[in-house]
Write an enzyme that holds these catalytic residues in place. Structure first.
Site, mmCIF file in Angstrom:
data_model
loop_
_atom_site.group_PDB
_atom_site.id
_atom_site.type_symbol
_atom_site.label_atom_id
_atom_site.label_comp_id
_atom_site.label_asym_id
_atom_site.label_seq_id
_atom_site.Cartn_x
_atom_site.Cartn_y
_atom_site.Cartn_z
ATOM 1 N N GLY A 1 0.832 -1.245 0.266
ATOM 2 C CA GLY A 1 -0.149 0.076 -0.157
ATOM 3 C C GLY A 1 0.896 1.216 0.011
ATOM 4 O O GLY A 1 0.450 2.224 0.651
ATOM 5 N N GLY B 1 -2.664 7.420 -4.477
ATOM 6 C CA GLY B 1 -3.514 7.602 -5.800
ATOM 7 C C GLY B 1 -3.620 6.571 -6.791
ATOM 8 O O GLY B 1 -4.056 6.628 -7.725
ATOM 9 N N ASN B 2 -3.220 5.447 -6.225
ATOM 10 C CA ASN B 2 -2.946 4.230 -6.662
ATOM 11 C C ASN B 2 -4.013 3.110 -6.314
ATOM 12 O O ASN B 2 -3.741 2.490 -5.402
ATOM 13 C CB ASN B 2 -1.549 3.446 -7.069
ATOM 14 C CG ASN B 2 -1.637 1.996 -7.623
ATOM 15 O OD1 ASN B 2 -2.620 1.391 -7.648
ATOM 16 N ND2 ASN B 2 -0.323 1.643 -8.103
ATOM 17 N N ASN C 1 8.138 2.860 -16.088
ATOM 18 C CA ASN C 1 8.737 3.979 -15.281
ATOM 19 C C ASN C 1 10.292 3.909 -14.981
ATOM 20 O O ASN C 1 10.579 4.657 -14.298
ATOM 21 C CB ASN C 1 8.167 3.993 -13.833
ATOM 22 C CG ASN C 1 6.626 3.780 -13.677
ATOM 23 O OD1 ASN C 1 5.978 2.910 -13.334
ATOM 24 N ND2 ASN C 1 5.882 4.965 -14.523
ATOM 25 N N HIS D 1 9.696 4.447 -2.067
ATOM 26 C CA HIS D 1 9.737 2.824 -2.548
ATOM 27 C C HIS D 1 10.460 3.001 -4.004
ATOM 28 O O HIS D 1 11.283 2.167 -4.491
ATOM 29 C CB HIS D 1 8.943 2.119 -2.353
ATOM 30 C CG HIS D 1 7.627 2.269 -3.137
ATOM 31 N ND1 HIS D 1 6.812 3.263 -3.239
ATOM 32 C CD2 HIS D 1 7.413 1.411 -4.178
ATOM 33 C CE1 HIS D 1 6.173 3.273 -4.023
ATOM 34 N NE2 HIS D 1 6.072 2.186 -4.559
ATOM 35 N N ARG D 2 9.888 3.866 -4.696
ATOM 36 C CA ARG D 2 10.457 4.018 -6.253
ATOM 37 C C ARG D 2 11.425 4.910 -6.456
ATOM 38 O O ARG D 2 12.393 4.833 -7.382
ATOM 39 C CB ARG D 2 9.199 4.524 -7.145
ATOM 40 C CG ARG D 2 7.861 3.771 -6.728
ATOM 41 C CD ARG D 2 7.416 3.500 -8.062
ATOM 42 N NE ARG D 2 8.044 2.612 -9.059
ATOM 43 C CZ ARG D 2 7.677 2.361 -10.066
ATOM 44 N NH1 ARG D 2 6.425 2.508 -10.387
ATOM 45 N NH2 ARG D 2 8.462 1.661 -11.006
ATOM 46 N N GLU E 1 8.316 10.264 -14.016
ATOM 47 C CA GLU E 1 8.089 8.703 -13.949
ATOM 48 C C GLU E 1 8.246 8.258 -15.396
ATOM 49 O O GLU E 1 7.355 7.051 -15.622
ATOM 50 C CB GLU E 1 6.530 8.642 -13.490
ATOM 51 C CG GLU E 1 6.513 9.530 -12.157
ATOM 52 C CD GLU E 1 6.344 8.696 -10.848
ATOM 53 O OE1 GLU E 1 5.940 7.688 -10.860
ATOM 54 O OE2 GLU E 1 6.641 9.298 -9.736
ATOM 55 N N ARG F 1 2.445 13.334 -10.266
ATOM 56 C CA ARG F 1 3.700 12.800 -10.284
ATOM 57 C C ARG F 1 4.811 13.035 -11.249
ATOM 58 O O ARG F 1 6.120 12.965 -11.157
ATOM 59 C CB ARG F 1 3.829 11.176 -10.305
ATOM 60 C CG ARG F 1 2.808 10.536 -9.150
ATOM 61 C CD ARG F 1 3.323 8.906 -9.314
ATOM 62 N NE ARG F 1 2.350 8.101 -8.637
ATOM 63 C CZ ARG F 1 2.311 6.843 -8.369
ATOM 64 N NH1 ARG F 1 3.586 6.322 -9.016
ATOM 65 N NH2 ARG F 1 1.661 6.051 -7.665
ATOM 66 N N HIS G 1 -0.739 7.510 -13.658
ATOM 67 C CA HIS G 1 0.030 7.710 -14.806
ATOM 68 C C HIS G 1 -0.785 8.098 -15.836
ATOM 69 O O HIS G 1 -1.727 7.538 -15.996
ATOM 70 C CB HIS G 1 1.264 6.480 -14.971
ATOM 71 C CG HIS G 1 2.003 6.484 -14.159
ATOM 72 N ND1 HIS G 1 2.414 5.281 -13.304
ATOM 73 C CD2 HIS G 1 3.079 7.294 -13.334
ATOM 74 C CE1 HIS G 1 3.321 5.429 -12.598
ATOM 75 N NE2 HIS G 1 3.733 6.624 -12.483
ATOM 76 N N ASN H 1 -1.410 -4.261 -7.684
ATOM 77 C CA ASN H 1 -0.554 -3.335 -7.590
ATOM 78 C C ASN H 1 -0.631 -1.951 -8.204
ATOM 79 O O ASN H 1 0.222 -1.243 -8.299
ATOM 80 C CB ASN H 1 0.864 -3.462 -7.065
ATOM 81 C CG ASN H 1 1.409 -3.723 -5.674
ATOM 82 O OD1 ASN H 1 0.675 -3.180 -4.833
ATOM 83 N ND2 ASN H 1 2.241 -4.346 -5.443
ATOM 84 N N CYS I 1 2.327 -1.031 -18.194
ATOM 85 C CA CYS I 1 3.269 -0.721 -17.233
ATOM 86 C C CYS I 1 4.672 -1.745 -16.921
ATOM 87 O O CYS I 1 5.592 -1.160 -16.478
ATOM 88 C CB CYS I 1 2.577 -0.883 -15.632
ATOM 89 S SG CYS I 1 1.207 0.302 -15.545
HETATM 90 O O1 SUG Z 1 3.974 3.691 -8.845
HETATM 91 N N1 SUG Z 1 2.574 0.559 -7.741
HETATM 92 C C1 SUG Z 1 3.298 1.208 -8.968
HETATM 93 C C2 SUG Z 1 2.544 0.869 -10.186
HETATM 94 C C3 SUG Z 1 3.322 1.592 -11.469
HETATM 95 C C4 SUG Z 1 2.452 1.459 -12.593
HETATM 96 N N2 SUG Z 1 2.970 1.996 -13.603
HETATM 97 C C5 SUG Z 1 2.626 2.493 -14.519
HETATM 98 N N3 SUG Z 1 1.369 3.123 -14.855
HETATM 99 N N4 SUG Z 1 3.146 2.723 -15.736
HETATM 100 C C6 SUG Z 1 3.186 2.921 -8.750
HETATM 101 O O2 SUG Z 1 2.270 3.079 -8.148
HETATM 102 C C7 SUG Z 1 2.584 -0.258 -5.464
HETATM 103 C C8 SUG Z 1 3.473 -0.857 -4.519
HETATM 104 C C9 SUG Z 1 3.082 -1.213 -3.312
HETATM 105 O O3 SUG Z 1 2.042 -0.741 -2.760
HETATM 106 O O4 SUG Z 1 3.320 -2.142 -2.665
HETATM 107 C C10 SUG Z 1 3.142 0.428 -6.612
HETATM 108 O O5 SUG Z 1 4.332 0.918 -6.320
#
Ligand code: SUG
Length: 454
Positions: free
Chosen positions: A30, A34-35, A120, A147-148, A184, A222, A258, A372, A378
């Site tokens: 988590g 926004g995802n 990304n 984390h990214r 990104e 982002r 994204h 995720n 992606c």
């Molecule tokens: O950055 N999810 C990624 C998903 C990336 C998708 N990429 C594209 N749309 N191109 C993000 O939101 C979730 C990780 C976690 O919650 O454990 C995560 O990082």
């Protein structure tokens, strides 16, 4: 600047997809703001083995369709060097124990397998678009999420190792990791062209531009416009062939974190939702004016046909749109598209419509990644390569049957089929992951890519 005719290297030029291999610590923490999918599945158990096999099955299927398919390696996780940088010192087993006890969110951030989403990883401009005829790469700084944000160093290393020849490839440093320069990568970048080898148009989509422009109210934007502008300069693109377009802030707030969650382009086709851009007409006008050799085709899906929520729930616009060896186009979508009647009906309508070149659909089970928020598009980084450039790529990363079989065996040997957040503190997971990655660098001819190997 070369005239258009000189840039026309045509037939031998291909668009290769480089998919991220899912790493052994794939989990649901988590972490991504926004995802929606990531938020919804937080703390659920994951299945890293199934995730890696699902991703590999997609790579294999594309290679079998006759498309150029490569693989990019996962990263070393949990990332002990960053944990040390954050003050957790001592023996590695103790570092893991203490961070799990005192700051479990940090352990999760240092353990994400998020580098699998190679859309990304970087922004890539093909030689047909750049002033020096070389392929330019800029690793994304992924500045908005901890984390990214730890991905770009090793991403840059991996790309420089795979695309090594300086006569063909240029590697830029990631942009400064600041809130004004969030980048990104290819997820917010679309190229339109008549043929892959011809001078194309590069569309950079941003969430945050000038202070005068509207901003999302709930979730972070982002991608900054300034980042796209910097990349266009670095990649030495012709300003007439570049457009910076704003994403609808309301779509970001609805969960379109994204642009590739709401739009996808391939060659002269742009498929997008009505709510993708602030000014879609400006994109159409620019493309019609600038694209040489073919009239652009715009497929706009109206909200009355498909809501933004249905688009996000199914990831329809995160399908890959690919050109088949016979020149027709195919949509490669996630299983979730087939499971929703309205979405599937939209896909059938697109395929049946005589005014676009999309004639077929392939469906992929990518559930582990989808949970995720990572769909088919992606998981891949597109790199357009002329014949000499293709020949200059590290040959060991191209997916063919023997490599797919070897990777399948490798996943079977090293990956767990269940992981919960507490497992991330297990020193055996760290050791097993390193053992797997060490073997992988040999399999893919990547040298000493990882910090633990240096
Ligand atoms: O950055 N999810 C990624 C998903 C990336 C998708 N990429 C594209 N749309 N191109 C993000 O939101 C979730 C990780 C976690 O919650 O454990 C995560 O990082």
């Amino acid at each position: 600047m070369n005239p258009d005719s000189e840039r026309n290297t045509t037939a031998a030029t291909v668009e290769a997809n480089f998919d991220g291999l899912v790493g052994p610590t794939h989990n649901y923490a988590g972490l991504a703001q926004g995802n929606q999918a990531a938020a919804k599945n937080a703390e659920q158990p994951s299945n890293p083995k199934a995730a890696a096999l699902q991703g590999l099955a997609k790579m294999r299927a594309l290679a079998r369709l006759g498309l150029a398919q490569g693989v990019l390696p996962p990263q070393e996780r949990p990332h002990i060097p960053t944990l040390k940088q954050l003050g957790f010192d001592g023996r590695e087993a103790d570092v893991l124990k203490r961070v799990h006890r005192d700051a479990p969110q940090l352990l999760a951030a240092m353990s994400s397998a998020s580098s699998m989403w190679t859309a990304n990883a970087a922004t890539v401009s093909p030689g047909a678009d750049t002033a020096d005829g070389r392929v330019h790469f800029t690793p994304a700084n992924l500045a908005t999420h901890l984390h990214r944000s730890i991905e770009p160093v090793v991403t840059g290393r991996a790309l420089a190792t795979i695309f090594r020849d300086e006569r063909h490839f240029v590697h830029h440093a990631p942009l400064p990791s600041t809130p004004q320069m969030g980048d990104e990568g290819a997820a917010n970048h679309t190229r339109l062209c008549a043929e892959y080898g011809r001078h194309g148009l590069e569309l950079f989509v941003y969430g945050a531009g000038s202070d005068k422009e509207p901003k999302p109210a709930v979730h972070p934007a982002r991608q900054n416009r300034a980042a796209g502008e910097a990349i266009a300069r670095l990649h030495r693109l012709d300003p007439d062939h570049v457009l910076h377009a704003q994403q609808q802030p309301s779509a970001i707030d609805a969960g379109v974190f994204h642009n590739d969650v709401i739009a996808v382009g391939n060659q002269h086709v742009l498929l997008h939702h009505e709510s993708a851009f602030v000014d879609a007409q400006a994109i159409r006008d620019w493309a019609r004016r600038r694209l040489r050799g073919r009239d652009p085709v715009f497929i706009e899906i109206k909200a009355r046909e498909l809501s933004v929520d249905a688009a996000i729930g199914s990831y329809l616009f995160n399908s890959q749109l690919v050109t088949m060896p016979d020149g027709s186009m195919r949509l490669l979508c996630a299983l979730e598209c087939q499971e929703q009647e309205t979405v599937w009906a939209t896909i059938q309508r697109i395929i049946d419509a005589p005014d676009n070149p999309i004639t077929g659909v392939e469906v992929f089970d990518l559930r582990q990644s989808m949970r995720n928020g990572g769909g088919p598009a992606c998981l891949r980084l597109r790199v357009v390569l002329g014949a000499a450039q293709t020949a200059a790529v590290n040959p060991k990363v191209w997916i063919d049957e023997p490599l797919a079989a070897r990777l399948e065996e490798w996943i079977g040997k090293h990956y767990r089929d269940r992981l919960v957040l507490a497992d991330l503190a297990d020193p055996q997971l760290l050791n097993a992951s390193r053992c797997a990655l060490d073997e992988l660098t040999q399999l893919l001819g990547l040298g000493s890519l990882y910090d633990f190997q240096r």
